[in-house]
Motif scaffolding. Structure first.
Motif, PDB file in Angstrom:
ATOM      1  N   GLN A  24     -53.358   8.354   3.101  1.00  0.00           N
ATOM      2  CA  GLN A  24     -52.078   8.370   3.801  1.00  0.00           C
ATOM      3  C   GLN A  24     -51.102   7.364   3.204  1.00  0.00           C
ATOM      4  O   GLN A  24     -49.902   7.597   3.176  1.00  0.00           O
ATOM      5  CB  GLN A  24     -52.276   8.065   5.286  1.00  0.00           C
ATOM      6  CG  GLN A  24     -52.865   9.198   6.057  1.00  0.00           C
ATOM      7  CD  GLN A  24     -52.975   8.882   7.536  1.00  0.00           C
ATOM      8  OE1 GLN A  24     -52.522   7.857   8.001  1.00  0.00           O
ATOM      9  NE2 GLN A  24     -53.588   9.789   8.267  1.00  0.00           N
ATOM     10  N   ALA A  31     -50.514  13.989   2.641  1.00  0.00           N
ATOM     11  CA  ALA A  31     -51.113  13.810   3.969  1.00  0.00           C
ATOM     12  C   ALA A  31     -50.284  14.524   5.031  1.00  0.00           C
ATOM     13  O   ALA A  31     -50.831  15.167   5.937  1.00  0.00           O
ATOM     14  CB  ALA A  31     -51.235  12.323   4.301  1.00  0.00           C
ATOM     15  N   LYS A  72     -45.533   9.943  12.382  1.00  0.00           N
ATOM     16  CA  LYS A  72     -46.487   8.838  12.328  1.00  0.00           C
ATOM     17  C   LYS A  72     -46.563   8.178  13.687  1.00  0.00           C
ATOM     18  O   LYS A  72     -45.545   7.918  14.327  1.00  0.00           O
ATOM     19  CB  LYS A  72     -46.063   7.817  11.277  1.00  0.00           C
ATOM     20  CG  LYS A  72     -46.581   8.129   9.919  1.00  0.00           C
ATOM     21  CD  LYS A  72     -46.722   6.874   9.106  1.00  0.00           C
ATOM     22  CE  LYS A  72     -47.534   7.227   7.877  1.00  0.00           C
ATOM     23  NZ  LYS A  72     -47.894   6.088   7.120  1.00  0.00           N
ATOM     24  N   ASN A  76     -50.891   6.528  11.754  1.00  0.00           N
ATOM     25  CA  ASN A  76     -51.526   7.794  11.384  1.00  0.00           C
ATOM     26  C   ASN A  76     -50.583   8.952  11.681  1.00  0.00           C
ATOM     27  O   ASN A  76     -49.784   8.892  12.614  1.00  0.00           O
ATOM     28  CB  ASN A  76     -52.829   7.998  12.160  1.00  0.00           C
ATOM     29  CG  ASN A  76     -53.870   6.978  11.804  1.00  0.00           C
ATOM     30  OD1 ASN A  76     -54.026   6.629  10.632  1.00  0.00           O
ATOM     31  ND2 ASN A  76     -54.571   6.465  12.790  1.00  0.00           N
ATOM     32  N   TYR A  77     -50.726  10.004  10.893  1.00  0.00           N
ATOM     33  CA  TYR A  77     -49.930  11.195  11.153  1.00  0.00           C
ATOM     34  C   TYR A  77     -50.516  11.959  12.325  1.00  0.00           C
ATOM     35  O   TYR A  77     -51.731  12.011  12.518  1.00  0.00           O
ATOM     36  CB  TYR A  77     -49.896  12.114   9.926  1.00  0.00           C
ATOM     37  CG  TYR A  77     -48.917  11.674   8.881  1.00  0.00           C
ATOM     38  CD1 TYR A  77     -47.548  11.818   9.086  1.00  0.00           C
ATOM     39  CD2 TYR A  77     -49.354  11.105   7.693  1.00  0.00           C
ATOM     40  CE1 TYR A  77     -46.650  11.414   8.122  1.00  0.00           C
ATOM     41  CE2 TYR A  77     -48.460  10.697   6.729  1.00  0.00           C
ATOM     42  CZ  TYR A  77     -47.105  10.850   6.959  1.00  0.00           C
ATOM     43  OH  TYR A  77     -46.218  10.437   6.011  1.00  0.00           O
TER      44      TYR A  77
END
Length: 170
Positions: A24, A31, A72, A76-77
């Motif tokens: 990422q 990602a 995000k 994290n996505y």
């Protein structure tokens, strides 16, 4: 996946998580595309699961299924799959069912001999026939889809990391 076939894979799970985090950071575009592809797959499955549990096919319920943008959250996505149809929550969680008729026009005719209650509302009154309330249980297509995607996402993430390793991570 901590212990499998007598082997402790706890460190391997942590390594995989570290690789996903690294991917990422070094490949944010890839990602984000991966998460969007997973969102498309989730939308497709939610439509299939919703179609399987409903009888009426007006199309409004299926048209309301949408995929959000990959964003995000806490580093994290994430992506959201939702149903924006106004009655989607009724299919998901269940609802009570009482026969109702509008108080004006040809639909406002009430059968003779049936117990009727008049409920005041905006505009014309609504009549409720009888006092029996029937509970229609929820079909839970969204929960079912989330469970399916939750089981398959780790394998897809591992395949994504493997693909990045083949391309030359780092």
């Amino acid at each position: 996946m901590a212990v499998q076939n007598g082997f402790d894979l706890h460190e391997l799970d942590e390594f995989t998580r570290d690789l996903v985090d690294l991917a990422q950071k070094q490949f944010p575009k890839e990602a984000k595309q991966f998460i969007q592809k997973q969102g498309n797959e989730g939308r497709k499955r939610l439509r299939a699961n919703t179609r399987a549990v409903t009888k009426k096919r007006t199309g409004n319920l299926l048209r309301g299924i949408q995929r959000g943008k990959a964003t995000k959250y806490k580093g994290n996505y994430q992506i959201r799959i939702m149903n924006t149809a106004p009655h989607a929550h009724l299919i998901e969680y269940g609802h009570s069912n009482i026969k109702t008729r509008a108080g004006s026009g040809s639909q406002g005719k009430i059968p003779k001999g049936s117990p009727v209650q008049m409920v005041p509302g905006n505009g014309s009154p609504v009549f409720i026939e009888g006092t029996r309330e029937k509970w229609i249980p929820g079909k839970h297509p969204l929960d079912k889809t989330a469970g399916e995607m939750g089981k398959e996402f780790p394998r897809a993430a591992e395949a994504f990391v493997d693909e990045l390793l083949r391309k030359g991570l780092g």
